[in-house]
Design a protein around this motif. Structure first.
Motif: not given
Length: 366
Positions: A288-292, A303-310, A335-338
């Motif tokens: 899952l792409p993560c936003i935190s 990793k902001d912009g790669k696996s999700g957003f901070v 892409k972010m989830g993977e």
């Protein structure tokens, strides 16, 4: 001969990050095979709501803890004592006595923080003096490099070791991930306001008013702060009844299935003690792409912009903007989830945690 280590740590119940990692260490074949281990459970609370409350039972338990510590040190004679203290507040004062007692008994001590807050108390005269004493002649294990700033005033960097948390590999792998026609968002945490519950609801209201097509599941145990009635009232007041569902507390296979059915994981926490949320690792495990938020060591997980957003804390508009990007770009979600799944496999498995902890302890002992 194996080197001896006495572990003074938190074990469940209640279930929270520090207790789960304590159980992982207690049950670790790698740790128990490498060292001659003894364990003392320093937990006094029986439930999450019981944390921080005073009672005669807890005072008696604390006296019994001190008795156990003295007895184990005298009988077991450990070459290293591992302690998981609380970083600030009344609980720190209690743990301070445990650590100072160990020093008086001639023990070599390593403290492993699963929380933070030292920097918020360092300008208080009594706390400042206690911290100077507390951190003297000890090694420190932190969950992420970003957390060093919390103890920088008292600990030299050479005395700090970084050991990220990890979780067991029991989730569905990335290539098996399910995707929904209507994007499903997921919030999973105990119902505490500082976990960002109302910030997320405000962001979802913004998205709905902009015509966003989504559904969102809230999963977590009720607390004295927020119960099911209170949460549903907040959902209704924002006009989100058709978009948001509270599913209650889930565990085991039910929780796994909820992760598998989600498309985006969101944890907009501003909890002052937040360090390294295990739920983010679980979400990454399920691709899952993560936003935190930029709280604690989260920026070392996502990793902001790669696996999700901070995103900035307490900012519903900023949160809504990032959710909207992932709503509108399914390929980016995938892409972010993977990418997050690969990060999990590389850095945040239980095996990685056990090996990192083993290395930390061996280095400190040497």
């Amino acid at each position: 001969m194996k080197q001896s280590v006495l572990f003074i740590l938190h074990l469940p119940p209640p279930i929270h990050g520090a207790a789960m990692m304590g159980k992982y260490i207690h049950d670790s074949k790698i740790i128990n095979k490498t060292f001659d281990c003894q364990y003392i459970n320093m937990a006094s609370a029986k439930t999450l709501d019981d944390i921080g409350k005073k009672s005669i039972r807890k005072y008696l338990q604390y006296l019994n803890l001190l008795k156990k510590v003295i007895w184990q040190v005298l009988i077991f004679r450990p070459q290293l004592v591992y302690v998981t203290p609380t970083a600030c507040g009344i609980a720190f004062y209690k743990d301070f006595l445990v650590v100072e007692l160990l020093k008086l008994l001639g023990c070599k001590v390593v403290i492993h923080f699963h929380n933070k807050g030292v920097a918020t108390r360092q300008n208080i005269k009594i706390d400042n003096k206690m911290y100077h004493c507390f951190f003297k002649h000890v090694k420190v294990i932190l969950l992420a490099e970003a957390l060093y700033t919390d103890v920088k005033k008292y600990v030299k960097r050479k005395d700090v070791f970084i050991c990220p948390n990890g979780i067991s590999e029991n989730g569905r792998v990335a290539k098996e991930k399910h995707y929904n026609t209507i994007t499903k968002l997921l919030f999973l945490s105990n119902l505490i306001e500082s976990k960002g519950i109302f910030v997320l609801l405000d962001a979802l209201k913004i998205l709905k008013e902009q015509g966003g097509d989504f559904s969102c599941d809230f999963v977590g145990d009720e607390t004295q702060e927020i119960n099911a009635y209170h949460l549903r009232k907040e959902i209704d007041e924002r006009g989100l009844t058709s978009h948001v569902t509270y599913l209650g507390k889930k565990s085991g296979k039910e929780k796994e299935e909820i992760y598998n059915k989600a498309d985006i994981f969101i944890l907009p926490t501003f909890y002052y003690n937040e360090c390294f949320p295990l739920v983010l690792l679980e979400a990454m495990q399920h691709a899952l792409p993560c936003i935190s938020t930029n709280e604690g060591g989260i920026c070392d997980i996502i990793k902001d912009g790669k696996s999700g957003f901070v995103v900035e804390k307490n900012n519903p508009l900023a949160l809504a903007n990032k959710i909207r990007i992932l709503l509108e770009e399914p390929s980016l979600r995938k892409k972010m989830g993977e990418y997050g799944y690969l990060l999990y496999k590389k850095n945040f498995t239980l095996h990685s945690f056990e090996c990192n902890m083993k290395t930390c302890l061996e280095t400190i002992l040497s």
